[in-house]
Design a protein around this motif. Structure first.
Motif, PDB file in Angstrom:
ATOM      1  N   LYS A  93      47.625  46.421  38.710  1.00 35.19           N
ATOM      2  CA  LYS A  93      46.625  47.064  37.865  1.00 35.19           C
ATOM      3  C   LYS A  93      45.384  46.191  37.812  1.00 35.19           C
ATOM      4  CE  LYS A  93      49.771  49.549  34.737  1.00 35.19           C
ATOM      5  NZ  LYS A  93      50.149  49.755  33.301  1.00 35.19           N
ATOM      6  N   LEU A  94      44.239  46.792  38.105  1.00 32.97           N
ATOM      7  CA  LEU A  94      42.985  46.061  38.072  1.00 32.97           C
ATOM      8  C   LEU A  94      42.580  45.738  36.642  1.00 32.97           C
ATOM      9  CD1 LEU A  94      40.405  45.103  39.618  1.00 32.97           C
ATOM     10  CD2 LEU A  94      39.456  47.360  39.094  1.00 32.97           C
ATOM     11  N   ARG A  95      42.080  44.527  36.424  1.00 34.73           N
ATOM     12  CA  ARG A  95      41.589  44.148  35.112  1.00 34.73           C
ATOM     13  C   ARG A  95      40.156  43.635  35.131  1.00 34.73           C
ATOM     14  NH1 ARG A  95      44.336  47.248  33.675  1.00 34.73           N
ATOM     15  NH2 ARG A  95      46.007  47.242  32.134  1.00 34.73           N
ATOM     16  N   ALA A  96      39.704  43.008  36.172  1.00 36.12           N
ATOM     17  CA  ALA A  96      38.337  42.492  36.200  1.00 36.12           C
ATOM     18  C   ALA A  96      37.952  42.172  37.638  1.00 36.12           C
ATOM     19  CB  ALA A  96      38.218  41.245  35.323  1.00 36.12           C
ATOM     20  N   CYS A 115      49.386  32.894  39.350  1.00 40.71           N
ATOM     21  CA  CYS A 115      48.328  33.827  39.750  1.00 40.71           C
ATOM     22  C   CYS A 115      48.844  35.254  39.933  1.00 40.71           C
ATOM     23  CB  CYS A 115      47.632  33.351  41.010  1.00 40.71           C
ATOM     24  SG  CYS A 115      48.705  32.986  42.425  1.00 40.71           S
ATOM     25  N   THR A 116      49.879  35.632  39.186  1.00 44.65           N
ATOM     26  CA  THR A 116      50.405  36.993  39.332  1.00 44.65           C
ATOM     27  C   THR A 116      49.847  37.967  38.310  1.00 44.65           C
ATOM     28  OG1 THR A 116      52.312  36.495  37.920  1.00 44.65           O
ATOM     29  CG2 THR A 116      52.579  36.146  40.295  1.00 44.65           C
ATOM     30  N   ARG A 117      49.420  37.479  37.149  1.00 46.93           N
ATOM     31  CA  ARG A 117      48.984  38.380  36.074  1.00 46.93           C
ATOM     32  C   ARG A 117      47.642  37.891  35.524  1.00 46.93           C
ATOM     33  NH1 ARG A 117      53.043  41.786  34.895  1.00 46.93           N
ATOM     34  NH2 ARG A 117      52.223  42.358  32.841  1.00 46.93           N
ATOM     35  N   MET A 118      46.584  38.233  36.267  1.00 46.52           N
ATOM     36  CA  MET A 118      45.256  37.732  35.963  1.00 46.52           C
ATOM     37  C   MET A 118      44.439  38.793  35.217  1.00 46.52           C
ATOM     38  SD  MET A 118      46.150  35.004  37.312  1.00 46.52           S
ATOM     39  CE  MET A 118      44.726  34.105  36.715  1.00 46.52           C
ATOM     40  N   LEU A 119      43.634  38.327  34.250  1.00 46.39           N
ATOM     41  CA  LEU A 119      42.886  39.234  33.388  1.00 46.39           C
ATOM     42  C   LEU A 119      41.375  39.100  33.518  1.00 46.39           C
ATOM     43  CD1 LEU A 119      44.996  38.869  30.108  1.00 46.39           C
ATOM     44  CD2 LEU A 119      45.221  40.604  31.909  1.00 46.39           C
ATOM     45  N   ALA A 120      40.883  37.988  34.047  1.00 45.80           N
ATOM     46  CA  ALA A 120      39.438  37.797  34.149  1.00 45.80           C
ATOM     47  C   ALA A 120      39.132  36.802  35.248  1.00 45.80           C
ATOM     48  CB  ALA A 120      38.860  37.317  32.817  1.00 45.80           C
ATOM     49  N   ILE A 121      37.902  36.887  35.789  1.00 49.70           N
ATOM     50  CA  ILE A 121      37.506  36.006  36.885  1.00 49.70           C
ATOM     51  C   ILE A 121      35.996  35.853  36.882  1.00 49.70           C
ATOM     52  CG2 ILE A 121      37.401  37.932  38.532  1.00 49.70           C
ATOM     53  CD1 ILE A 121      38.491  35.937  40.662  1.00 49.70           C
ATOM     54  N   HIS A 122      35.520  34.649  37.196  1.00 43.06           N
ATOM     55  CA  HIS A 122      34.076  34.399  37.269  1.00 43.06           C
ATOM     56  C   HIS A 122      33.827  33.103  38.015  1.00 43.06           C
ATOM     57  CE1 HIS A 122      29.966  33.310  35.833  1.00 43.06           C
ATOM     58  NE2 HIS A 122      29.802  34.617  35.904  1.00 43.06           N
ATOM     59  N   GLY A 123      32.648  32.996  38.600  1.00 47.19           N
ATOM     60  CA  GLY A 123      32.267  31.785  39.293  1.00 47.19           C
ATOM     61  C   GLY A 123      30.791  31.502  39.140  1.00 47.19           C
ATOM     62  N   ALA A 124      30.436  30.232  39.191  1.00 46.21           N
ATOM     63  CA  ALA A 124      29.035  29.839  39.133  1.00 46.21           C
ATOM     64  C   ALA A 124      28.456  29.626  40.520  1.00 46.21           C
ATOM     65  CB  ALA A 124      28.879  28.564  38.304  1.00 46.21           C
ATOM     66  N   SER A 125      29.322  29.582  41.529  1.00 44.54           N
ATOM     67  CA  SER A 125      28.876  29.401  42.907  1.00 44.54           C
ATOM     68  C   SER A 125      29.753  30.246  43.820  1.00 44.54           C
ATOM     69  CB  SER A 125      28.962  27.928  43.307  1.00 44.54           C
ATOM     70  OG  SER A 125      30.311  27.497  43.370  1.00 44.54           O
ATOM     71  N   THR A 141      33.412  28.441  44.455  1.00 45.06           N
ATOM     72  CA  THR A 141      34.362  28.067  43.408  1.00 45.06           C
ATOM     73  C   THR A 141      34.436  29.148  42.343  1.00 45.06           C
ATOM     74  OG1 THR A 141      33.891  25.722  43.743  1.00 45.06           O
ATOM     75  CG2 THR A 141      34.996  26.340  41.698  1.00 45.06           C
ATOM     76  N   LEU A 142      35.640  29.670  42.118  1.00 43.90           N
ATOM     77  CA  LEU A 142      35.880  30.685  41.098  1.00 43.90           C
ATOM     78  C   LEU A 142      36.934  30.186  40.124  1.00 43.90           C
ATOM     79  CD1 LEU A 142      36.181  33.918  43.286  1.00 43.90           C
ATOM     80  CD2 LEU A 142      34.150  33.088  42.098  1.00 43.90           C
ATOM     81  N   TRP A 143      36.879  30.730  38.903  1.00 42.04           N
ATOM     82  CA  TRP A 143      37.917  30.472  37.907  1.00 42.04           C
ATOM     83  C   TRP A 143      38.538  31.791  37.493  1.00 42.04           C
ATOM     84  CZ3 TRP A 143      39.556  25.700  36.337  1.00 42.04           C
ATOM     85  CH2 TRP A 143      38.764  24.606  36.715  1.00 42.04           C
ATOM     86  N   ALA A 144      39.856  31.819  37.398  1.00 40.46           N
ATOM     87  CA  ALA A 144      40.575  33.022  36.975  1.00 40.46           C
ATOM     88  C   ALA A 144      41.531  32.649  35.852  1.00 40.46           C
ATOM     89  CB  ALA A 144      41.349  33.639  38.136  1.00 40.46           C
ATOM     90  N   VAL A 145      41.642  33.534  34.857  1.00 44.67           N
ATOM     91  CA  VAL A 145      42.541  33.305  33.726  1.00 44.67           C
ATOM     92  C   VAL A 145      43.388  34.548  33.507  1.00 44.67           C
ATOM     93  CG1 VAL A 145      40.956  31.678  32.628  1.00 44.67           C
ATOM     94  CG2 VAL A 145      40.827  34.123  32.034  1.00 44.67           C
ATOM     95  N   GLY A 146      44.493  34.374  32.760  1.00 43.20           N
ATOM     96  CA  GLY A 146      45.372  35.509  32.561  1.00 43.20           C
ATOM     97  C   GLY A 146      46.398  35.297  31.479  1.00 43.20           C
ATOM     98  N   GLU A 147      47.514  35.996  31.603  1.00 40.21           N
ATOM     99  CA  GLU A 147      48.563  35.960  30.604  1.00 40.21           C
ATOM    100  C   GLU A 147      49.204  34.570  30.529  1.00 40.21           C
ATOM    101  OE1 GLU A 147      51.308  39.121  31.257  1.00 40.21           O
ATOM    102  OE2 GLU A 147      49.825  40.695  30.872  1.00 40.21           O
ATOM    103  N   ALA A 159      47.369  34.784  25.848  1.00 35.20           N
ATOM    104  CA  ALA A 159      46.648  35.399  26.943  1.00 35.20           C
ATOM    105  C   ALA A 159      45.178  35.013  26.876  1.00 35.20           C
ATOM    106  CB  ALA A 159      46.782  36.920  26.872  1.00 35.20           C
ATOM    107  N   LEU A 160      44.610  34.650  28.010  1.00 30.99           N
ATOM    108  CA  LEU A 160      43.180  34.395  28.128  1.00 30.99           C
ATOM    109  C   LEU A 160      42.551  35.586  28.829  1.00 30.99           C
ATOM    110  CD1 LEU A 160      43.313  30.613  29.084  1.00 30.99           C
ATOM    111  CD2 LEU A 160      42.645  31.609  26.878  1.00 30.99           C
ATOM    112  N   LYS A 161      41.583  36.226  28.171  1.00 28.95           N
ATOM    113  CA  LYS A 161      41.081  37.525  28.609  1.00 28.95           C
ATOM    114  C   LYS A 161      39.663  37.505  29.151  1.00 28.95           C
ATOM    115  CE  LYS A 161      44.015  39.781  25.177  1.00 28.95           C
ATOM    116  NZ  LYS A 161      44.079  40.794  24.100  1.00 28.95           N
ATOM    117  N   GLY A 162      38.991  36.382  29.030  1.00 30.64           N
ATOM    118  CA  GLY A 162      37.636  36.283  29.542  1.00 30.64           C
ATOM    119  C   GLY A 162      37.344  34.881  30.017  1.00 30.64           C
ATOM    120  N   VAL A 163      36.493  34.765  31.064  1.00 29.47           N
ATOM    121  CA  VAL A 163      36.097  33.456  31.564  1.00 29.47           C
ATOM    122  C   VAL A 163      34.674  33.561  32.083  1.00 29.47           C
ATOM    123  CG1 VAL A 163      37.055  33.872  33.878  1.00 29.47           C
ATOM    124  CG2 VAL A 163      36.756  31.523  33.054  1.00 29.47           C
ATOM    125  N   TRP A 164      33.902  32.509  31.841  1.00 26.30           N
ATOM    126  CA  TRP A 164      32.518  32.452  32.329  1.00 26.30           C
ATOM    127  C   TRP A 164      32.172  31.018  32.679  1.00 26.30           C
ATOM    128  CZ3 TRP A 164      28.002  29.972  30.709  1.00 26.30           C
ATOM    129  CH2 TRP A 164      26.839  30.367  31.389  1.00 26.30           C
TER     130      TRP A 164
END
Length: 407
Positions: free
Chosen positions: A196-199, A249-259, A262-268, A295-300
């Motif tokens: 299931k897509l989350r972000a 890395c099986t249940r991820m809820l958010a993802i973001h990167g500054a470059s 390099t990306l950061w992903a967070v989840g359950e 659960a971590l639901k957002g990352v920036w």
């Protein structure tokens, strides 16, 4: 040692007695219910079925946190400014519609997407509903230089401004320019029915969109959607499923990167990973200790070494370059679930959550921000986006608000 055994041993080590172990560890380790999949509440449409909820019942509710919800809009507070105008139903969304994502290119080019196929656009002057041609819930927006993509499942990609196919046919295009859904080519190992897509996140100008997904198996929750050509797309591996046996890395809820690299992903369960080589053919993942099992639901990310994540029970975590762990932010002025975070710099960051909670960080402290004009409504807020200092857009249950009502 796998991340699962590391987590269990850490939990045992921190519980001082058997009763505490059974209570605290079991409670903390349980996956936090995903706000996106919560059932309908006052003022909302069921996010998957589109069934109406009784929005008017919220209007009679007792006032909660009144000081944060003034009646009058001013330039100093957040105010409703979205595609919800009952007097103009032809171009507006029903005010019971949940908005799950808000993104834009500039203050005069902003898009939202959400339940029952809802998509709308702000042109700097007014909002207008954009007919997608589906009632599928939409969870991501990918904005190119001259095209848009919206989808709730990577199996049904809706595009606007891209050539449909080699023949250039216009068959099935909606009045607002959206093409019929297309399905990307799939790699071996991608479970099209069990994820299931989350972000999502794409570096500006990139032809690749990273997907954060929940996997029902031990498959990967990080994949990439690639624009193979103007008329075709493909899904390729982000993090190999085999790596997720040791990296959470099986249940991820958010993802973001500054470059791009390099990306950061967070989840359950507080899962936090750094993806290196994200713009290459073989990205790698490293887990970090987030010091929470919520659960971590957002990352920036302000930079590769200055990153924020938010989640359940008002959790805020800050990464400042430590090789193994993130810092706990202790002075958070709320305990509600925080669902999204965005910023423009290290000293201008916004976080949004349940019950109309909005927080702002000025480089020193987090403080609660007022929203005017909601009456007694306290909508859950899911997504935030800012084009620059002094401008912010926030979306949630039947509401879009902006700073001062005129970003």
């Amino acid at each position: 040692m796998s991340w699962r055994w590391s987590f269990l041993l850490s939990c045992v080590a921190t519980c001082s007695a058997a009763g505490a172990l059974l209570g605290a560890c079991a409670t903390d380790a349980a996956p936090e219910p995903d706000a996106f999949d919560a059932g309908p509440v006052d003022g909302a449409v069921d996010s998957e079925t589109g069934r109406d909820a009784d929005i008017d019942s919220a209007d009679s509710a007792a006032c909660v946190d009144c000081e944060y919800f003034p009646a009058t809009c001013t330039d100093e507070v957040l105010c409703p400014n979205g595609p919800f105008d009952p007097s103009n139903p032809a171009t507006s969304l029903d005010r019971r519609t949940e908005i799950f994502v808000i993104r834009g290119r500039s203050p005069s080019d902003v898009w939202v997407a959400g339940a029952v196929g809802a998509v709308a656009h702000f042109d700097g002057t007014s909002w207008k509903r954009s007919e997608l041609g589906t009632q599928e819930t939409q969870r991501t927006l990918w904005l190119g230089d001259s095209w848009e993509m919206s989808f709730g499942s990577p199996m049904s990609l809706y595009t606007r401004g891209l050539e449909l196919d080699a023949g250039g046919t216009d068959a099935g295009i909606t009045a607002d320019g959206w093409s019929p859904p297309v399905a990307p080519a799939l790699p071996a190992g991608f479970d099209r029915y069990g994820t299931k897509l989350r972000a999502s996140w794409s570096s500006p100008g990139s032809d690749t969109l990273w997907l954060a997904m929940i996997s029902s198996s031990w498959s990967s929750g990080l994949w990439r959607l690639r624009n193979a050509s103007s008329s075709s797309f493909e899904i390729v591996e982000g993090i190999p499923p085999s790596a997720c046996q040791d990296v959470p890395c099986t249940r991820m809820l958010a993802i973001h990167g500054a470059s791009p690299s390099t990306l950061w992903a967070v989840g359950e369960l507080g899962a936090t990973i750094r993806v290196s080589g994200a713009d290459g053919d073989t990205p790698t993942a490293k887990p970090f200790n987030s010091q929470t099992s919520n659960a971590l639901k957002g990352v920036w990310a302000a930079s590769d070494s200055d990153v924020w994540s938010v989640g359940a029970e008002g959790a805020i975590r800050h990464y400042r370059g430590d090789p193994h762990s993130w810092d706990v932010v202790a002075d958070v002025p709320t305990k509600v679930s925080l669902n999204g975070v965005w910023g423009t710099s290290a000293s201008d960051i916004w976080a949004v959550g349940d019950a109309g909670v909005v927080l702002h960080y000025d480089g020193k402290t987090w403080e609660r921000i007022q929203i005017a004009g909601l009456g007694s409504l306290r909508p859950n807020l899911y997504s935030v986006w800012s084009p620059g200092l002094g401008h912010v857009w926030i979306a949630g249950q039947g509401v879009v608000v902006s700073l001062g009502g005129k970003p």
